[in-house]
Structure formats: structure tokens, C-alpha cells
Design a protein around this motif. Structure first.
Motif, PDB file in Angstrom:
ATOM      1  N   PRO A  70      37.790  45.366  51.109  1.00 21.52           N
ATOM      2  CA  PRO A  70      37.021  45.747  50.118  1.00 21.52           C
ATOM      3  C   PRO A  70      38.454  46.739  49.603  1.00 21.52           C
ATOM      4  O   PRO A  70      39.300  47.262  50.043  1.00 21.52           O
ATOM      5  CB  PRO A  70      36.236  46.278  50.389  1.00 21.52           C
ATOM      6  N   GLY A  71      38.754  46.980  48.188  1.00 21.98           N
ATOM      7  CA  GLY A  71      39.710  47.215  47.570  1.00 21.98           C
ATOM      8  C   GLY A  71      40.016  47.400  46.392  1.00 21.98           C
ATOM      9  O   GLY A  71      38.909  46.204  45.410  1.00 21.98           O
ATOM     10  N   VAL A  72      41.093  46.913  45.664  1.00 18.22           N
ATOM     11  CA  VAL A  72      41.975  47.056  44.071  1.00 18.22           C
ATOM     12  C   VAL A  72      42.150  46.083  44.623  1.00 18.22           C
ATOM     13  O   VAL A  72      43.925  45.940  45.082  1.00 18.22           O
ATOM     14  CB  VAL A  72      41.585  48.492  43.499  1.00 18.22           C
ATOM     15  N   TYR A  73      41.967  45.157  43.615  1.00 18.18           N
ATOM     16  CA  TYR A  73      42.416  43.300  43.464  1.00 18.18           C
ATOM     17  C   TYR A  73      43.697  43.473  42.086  1.00 18.18           C
ATOM     18  O   TYR A  73      43.401  43.922  41.092  1.00 18.18           O
ATOM     19  CB  TYR A  73      42.552  42.459  44.386  1.00 18.18           C
ATOM     20  N   TYR A  74      44.800  42.791  42.133  1.00 13.72           N
ATOM     21  CA  TYR A  74      45.500  42.181  40.932  1.00 13.72           C
ATOM     22  C   TYR A  74      45.352  40.787  40.793  1.00 13.72           C
ATOM     23  O   TYR A  74      44.897  39.573  41.872  1.00 13.72           O
ATOM     24  CB  TYR A  74      46.622  42.542  41.198  1.00 13.72           C
ATOM     25  N   PHE A  75      44.802  40.399  39.811  1.00 15.56           N
ATOM     26  CA  PHE A  75      44.469  38.854  39.340  1.00 15.56           C
ATOM     27  C   PHE A  75      44.824  38.908  38.252  1.00 15.56           C
ATOM     28  O   PHE A  75      45.483  39.246  37.219  1.00 15.56           O
ATOM     29  CB  PHE A  75      43.093  38.497  39.370  1.00 15.56           C
ATOM     30  N   GLY A  76      45.558  37.533  37.921  1.00 12.09           N
ATOM     31  CA  GLY A  76      47.101  36.838  37.001  1.00 12.09           C
ATOM     32  C   GLY A  76      46.446  35.417  37.023  1.00 12.09           C
ATOM     33  O   GLY A  76      46.333  34.707  37.905  1.00 12.09           O
ATOM     34  N   TYR A  77      46.655  35.244  35.888  1.00 11.78           N
ATOM     35  CA  TYR A  77      46.924  32.979  35.855  1.00 11.78           C
ATOM     36  C   TYR A  77      47.863  33.538  35.046  1.00 11.78           C
ATOM     37  O   TYR A  77      48.057  34.189  33.562  1.00 11.78           O
ATOM     38  CB  TYR A  77      45.757  33.151  35.514  1.00 11.78           C
ATOM     39  N   ASN A  78      48.531  31.670  34.910  1.00 14.41           N
ATOM     40  CA  ASN A  78      49.506  31.624  33.321  1.00 14.41           C
ATOM     41  C   ASN A  78      49.086  29.743  33.598  1.00 14.41           C
ATOM     42  O   ASN A  78      49.151  29.040  34.875  1.00 14.41           O
ATOM     43  CB  ASN A  78      50.909  31.679  34.458  1.00 14.41           C
ATOM     44  N   VAL A  79      48.297  29.253  32.488  1.00 11.71           N
ATOM     45  CA  VAL A  79      47.868  28.294  32.572  1.00 11.71           C
ATOM     46  C   VAL A  79      48.809  28.012  30.799  1.00 11.71           C
ATOM     47  O   VAL A  79      49.146  28.033  30.137  1.00 11.71           O
ATOM     48  CB  VAL A  79      46.671  28.267  31.750  1.00 11.71           C
ATOM     49  N   GLU A  80      49.721  26.609  31.522  1.00 13.65           N
ATOM     50  CA  GLU A  80      49.939  26.154  30.177  1.00 13.65           C
ATOM     51  C   GLU A  80      48.837  24.901  30.120  1.00 13.65           C
ATOM     52  O   GLU A  80      48.521  24.308  30.654  1.00 13.65           O
ATOM     53  CB  GLU A  80      50.973  24.841  31.040  1.00 13.65           C
TER      54      GLU A  80
END
Length: 150
Positions: A70-80
Motif C-alpha cells: 500500500p502506498g503512493v505510486y507513479y504510473f506513466g506510459y509512452n505510446v508510439e
């Protein structure tokens, strides 16, 4: 009462405190690459290449990250994208929390998004495209990592 006197010497040191426990910080992170063009719509995108998944919190077979810490998360995406209209959703427990939309007419372009989410143990996060004829290509990435525990 007379004038204030001079400051006296420091007193003796107090007794030693008990030893505390400092638990090691838990880890949770993944980075995936698509590696195949045009993923199936309306379901989690299956990423084919693992760049990092040491804790095994991202299930390569289902395309879903499951929170174990449990916690605070960073999510990211880079889609070509290539020559198409693409709608992409970042999902948390079957609800869209971030959406991206882009039309690419003549060439390759990139579409990126990122956010910070507070997760509880068992929460699930994934990416999905909405339409069948999407332009997402094999050089698309999805990543996430724990910023701090709660």
C-alpha cells in the motif's frame, strides 16, 4: 532575591535508549515494452517484453499490475502511434483514471501520460485501448513504481 547567577556546567549524560527497529523500505516497480503492434481493444494491453519486474507485481500474462505494498505510486506510459486514431485509458480497478486521445495521419507520433495514485493492497492498474483499429505500435512503454508507503 539577588541577581541571576552564572550558568552552571552541563549535567551528566542520560541513560542509553533502547535500540529501535528500522524496517527496510519495501520495493515495487515495473517497466514493460509492447513489442507487438496494435493490441486488442477493451481489455488490459498485454506487454510482451519485461524491462524491469523484479518484484513480479506486474503480471505479464494479463497485463495487470497488482498492488502488494500500500502506498503512493507513479504510473506513466509512452505510446508510439502510427497512422490512426488512438484512445488510451489508464485503469484502476475497472475505472478510468487517465485518458489520452490522439489522431496520427501521416507518420509516427508519441502519446504520453502520467499520474500519481494512492493504492491499497489488491488494487489493480492497467492500460487499455478503446477501439479495434488503434495505432499503438511495438515501441510503446508502460511503467510504475512505489514512491512511498502509506
Amino acid at each position: 532575591m539577588g541577581p541571576k547567577g552564572e550558568r552552571g556546567p552541563p549535567g551528566p549524560s542520560g541513560p542509553q535508549g533502547s535500540t529501535g527497529t528500522c524496517l527496510p523500505r519495501q520495493k515495487s516497480a515495473f517497466a514493460m515494452k509492447l513489442a507487438k503492434n496494435y493490441p486488442a481493444p477493451n481489455q488490459p494491453i498485454i506487454f510482451h517484453q519485461i524491462l524491469y519486474n523484479d518484484q513480479q507485481h506486474f503480471d505479464k500474462a494479463t497485463g495487470i499490475f497488482t498492488c502488494h505494498v500500500p502506498g503512493v505510486y507513479y504510473f506513466g506510459y509512452n505510446v508510439e502511434l502510427y497512422r490512426n486514431t488512438t484512445s488510451l485509458l489508464l485503469m484502476k480497478n475497472s475505472k478510468a483514471v487517465l485518458a489520452s486521445y490522439q489522431t496520427t495521419l501521416k507518420s509516427y507520433e508519441n502519446m504520453s501520460g502520467s499520474t500519481v495514485l494512492k493504492l491499497e493492497k489488491g488494487d489493480k492498474v492497467w492500460l487499455e485501448v478503446i477501439q479495434e483499429s488503434n495505432g499503438a505500435t511495438q515501441t510503446s512503454y508502460f511503467l510504475g513504481y512505489l514512491i512511498f508507503e502509506t
